[in-house]
Design a protein around this motif. Sequence first.
Motif, mmCIF file in Angstrom:
data_model
loop_
_atom_site.group_PDB
_atom_site.id
_atom_site.type_symbol
_atom_site.label_atom_id
_atom_site.label_comp_id
_atom_site.label_asym_id
_atom_site.label_seq_id
_atom_site.Cartn_x
_atom_site.Cartn_y
_atom_site.Cartn_z
ATOM 1 N N PRO A 251 -12.008 3.820 1.851
ATOM 2 C CA PRO A 251 -12.491 2.471 1.546
ATOM 3 C C PRO A 251 -11.862 1.938 0.257
ATOM 4 C CG PRO A 251 -14.171 4.091 0.999
ATOM 5 C CD PRO A 251 -13.056 4.846 1.668
ATOM 6 N N MET A 252 -11.649 0.632 0.209
ATOM 7 C CA MET A 252 -11.060 0.011 -0.979
ATOM 8 C C MET A 252 -11.924 -1.142 -1.458
ATOM 9 S SD MET A 252 -7.243 -1.593 -1.658
ATOM 10 C CE MET A 252 -7.380 -2.931 -0.441
ATOM 11 N N VAL A 253 -12.096 -1.218 -2.761
ATOM 12 C CA VAL A 253 -12.782 -2.333 -3.404
ATOM 13 C C VAL A 253 -11.781 -3.017 -4.324
ATOM 14 C CG1 VAL A 253 -14.652 -3.018 -4.955
ATOM 15 C CG2 VAL A 253 -14.983 -1.113 -3.362
ATOM 16 N N VAL A 254 -11.665 -4.342 -4.224
ATOM 17 C CA VAL A 254 -10.782 -5.082 -5.125
ATOM 18 C C VAL A 254 -11.613 -6.049 -5.947
ATOM 19 C CG1 VAL A 254 -8.740 -4.841 -3.671
ATOM 20 C CG2 VAL A 254 -10.219 -6.818 -3.378
ATOM 21 N N LEU A 255 -11.238 -6.215 -7.199
ATOM 22 C CA LEU A 255 -11.982 -7.120 -8.085
ATOM 23 C C LEU A 255 -11.678 -8.577 -7.787
ATOM 24 C CD1 LEU A 255 -11.836 -5.306 -11.542
ATOM 25 C CD2 LEU A 255 -13.330 -4.896 -9.578
ATOM 26 N N SER A 256 -10.450 -8.862 -7.342
ATOM 27 C CA SER A 256 -10.091 -10.212 -6.926
ATOM 28 C C SER A 256 -8.957 -10.116 -5.915
ATOM 29 C CB SER A 256 -9.693 -11.083 -8.122
ATOM 30 O OG SER A 256 -9.669 -12.449 -7.761
ATOM 31 N N ALA B 246 -9.195 -1.479 -7.095
ATOM 32 C CA ALA B 246 -7.994 -2.154 -7.595
ATOM 33 C C ALA B 246 -8.367 -3.476 -8.267
ATOM 34 C CB ALA B 246 -7.022 -2.419 -6.445
ATOM 35 N N ILE B 247 -7.511 -3.908 -9.175
ATOM 36 C CA ILE B 247 -7.737 -5.187 -9.841
ATOM 37 C C ILE B 247 -7.488 -6.348 -8.886
ATOM 38 C CG2 ILE B 247 -6.961 -6.718 -11.702
ATOM 39 C CD1 ILE B 247 -6.243 -4.224 -13.320
ATOM 40 N N PHE B 248 -6.395 -6.264 -8.109
ATOM 41 C CA PHE B 248 -5.988 -7.414 -7.297
ATOM 42 C C PHE B 248 -5.290 -6.941 -6.032
ATOM 43 C CE2 PHE B 248 -3.280 -10.975 -6.050
ATOM 44 C CZ PHE B 248 -4.096 -12.084 -6.271
ATOM 45 N N SER B 249 -5.498 -7.700 -4.944
ATOM 46 C CA SER B 249 -4.828 -7.405 -3.679
ATOM 47 C C SER B 249 -4.216 -8.674 -3.107
ATOM 48 C CB SER B 249 -5.831 -6.833 -2.667
ATOM 49 O OG SER B 249 -5.257 -6.767 -1.375
ATOM 50 N N TYR B 250 -3.009 -8.525 -2.543
ATOM 51 C CA TYR B 250 -2.387 -9.638 -1.817
ATOM 52 C C TYR B 250 -2.993 -9.800 -0.424
ATOM 53 C CZ TYR B 250 1.366 -9.803 -5.319
ATOM 54 O OH TYR B 250 2.085 -9.940 -6.482
ATOM 55 N N GLU B 251 -3.819 -8.861 -0.022
ATOM 56 C CA GLU B 251 -4.478 -8.880 1.291
ATOM 57 C C GLU B 251 -3.488 -8.769 2.447
ATOM 58 O OE1 GLU B 251 -8.288 -11.604 1.094
ATOM 59 O OE2 GLU B 251 -6.589 -12.683 0.199
ATOM 60 N N PHE B 252 -2.387 -8.048 2.230
ATOM 61 C CA PHE B 252 -1.443 -7.829 3.324
ATOM 62 C C PHE B 252 -2.090 -6.929 4.382
ATOM 63 C CE2 PHE B 252 2.386 -8.243 0.242
ATOM 64 C CZ PHE B 252 2.328 -9.626 0.336
ATOM 65 N N PRO B 253 -2.010 -7.287 5.657
ATOM 66 C CA PRO B 253 -2.587 -6.456 6.713
ATOM 67 C C PRO B 253 -2.069 -5.018 6.708
ATOM 68 C CG PRO B 253 -2.038 -8.621 7.586
ATOM 69 C CD PRO B 253 -1.468 -8.558 6.185
ATOM 70 N N LEU B 254 -0.799 -4.824 6.318
ATOM 71 C CA LEU B 254 -0.223 -3.482 6.322
ATOM 72 C C LEU B 254 -0.984 -2.546 5.397
ATOM 73 C CD1 LEU B 254 1.925 -1.446 7.143
ATOM 74 C CD2 LEU B 254 3.433 -2.410 5.379
ATOM 75 N N ALA B 255 -1.329 -3.022 4.195
ATOM 76 C CA ALA B 255 -2.071 -2.181 3.251
ATOM 77 C C ALA B 255 -3.453 -1.852 3.790
ATOM 78 C CB ALA B 255 -2.180 -2.886 1.902
ATOM 79 N N ILE B 256 -4.117 -2.844 4.364
ATOM 80 C CA ILE B 256 -5.454 -2.630 4.928
ATOM 81 C C ILE B 256 -5.396 -1.606 6.059
ATOM 82 C CG2 ILE B 256 -7.351 -3.738 6.159
ATOM 83 C CD1 ILE B 256 -6.568 -6.342 4.615
ATOM 84 N N GLN B 257 -4.383 -1.747 6.903
ATOM 85 C CA GLN B 257 -4.223 -0.817 8.027
ATOM 86 C C GLN B 257 -3.964 0.604 7.537
ATOM 87 O OE1 GLN B 257 -0.951 -1.812 10.577
ATOM 88 N NE2 GLN B 257 -1.327 -0.141 12.003
ATOM 89 N N ARG B 258 -3.097 0.742 6.545
ATOM 90 C CA ARG B 258 -2.776 2.076 6.024
ATOM 91 C C ARG B 258 -4.016 2.777 5.476
ATOM 92 N NH1 ARG B 258 3.017 0.782 2.929
ATOM 93 N NH2 ARG B 258 4.335 1.695 4.552
ATOM 94 N N GLY C 111 0.788 -1.228 0.000
ATOM 95 C CA GLY C 111 0.000 0.000 0.000
ATOM 96 C C GLY C 111 0.818 1.276 0.000
ATOM 97 N N GLY C 112 2.145 1.161 -0.029
ATOM 98 C CA GLY C 112 2.987 2.353 0.019
ATOM 99 C C GLY C 112 2.765 3.302 -1.144
ATOM 100 N N ALA C 113 2.769 2.771 -2.372
ATOM 101 C CA ALA C 113 2.573 3.611 -3.562
ATOM 102 C C ALA C 113 1.171 4.209 -3.578
ATOM 103 C CB ALA C 113 2.818 2.788 -4.823
ATOM 104 N N LEU C 114 0.218 3.449 -3.095
ATOM 105 C CA LEU C 114 -1.167 3.918 -3.060
ATOM 106 C C LEU C 114 -1.326 5.101 -2.109
ATOM 107 C CD1 LEU C 114 -3.953 3.355 -4.156
ATOM 108 C CD2 LEU C 114 -4.220 1.560 -2.432
#
Length: 216
Positions: free
Chosen positions: A170-175, A151-163, A129-132
């Motif tokens: 709010p974030m929506v991912v397609l997959s 976003a198209i895709f997320s690795y679901e890393f907790p750090l990105a969610i927390q940031r 999530g750093g670039a985001l």
Amino acid sequence: MKTPARLLAEKLLQSNSIKLQPRIPFIWGSGWNSPIYNDHRRTLSYPDIRNFIKVEMSRQIAERFPEADALAGVSSGAIAYGAIVADTLGLPFAYVRETPKDHGLENMIEGNLRPGQQVVVIEDLVSTGGALIKAIDSIRRVGCEPVGVVAIFSYEFPLAIQRLRQENIPMVVLSDYTTMLEAALALDYVGEEEIATLREWREDPSSWTPPAAPLR
């Protein structure tokens, strides 16, 4: 019936837009060993996948962020899809550079975002999530309000969610990674033992190392 997230995961695997190599991992720019590599630019060469992503992104924005009056893509992977979706929705589009242009106007944002606009940020891949977050900060600095991320895709890393929670975005991912693993197993792209390795990586990607012995 398969969900759109599952259908997209299958399309990404079948087009090699997602590659899985638990035995011989990739090395990311961060130095992390990774059994997965995403190349969503590849999807642009497949009209059916490109159209699927365009339709799903457009639908999510229309349903989840109807207040949006502009889109901004994160350079460089999200530029093409951001432009395609903006055209579909009839919205202005700009993109955010990773670093300022090193000549001319030294722009960080290319395009014309006007102060007061409510902007949906388009991203192709969310990892830490750093670039985001950097792109969100740039959009705020020109007086706009980021109202969400698609976003198209997320690795679901907790750090990105927390940031993103800290930014109240709010974030929506397609997959996502979990759905992709389910699709990979169903398609016989990998076996149960490799799935276990892929799950281990997801739990601690920064310190993960590949198995010492080849998987069977």
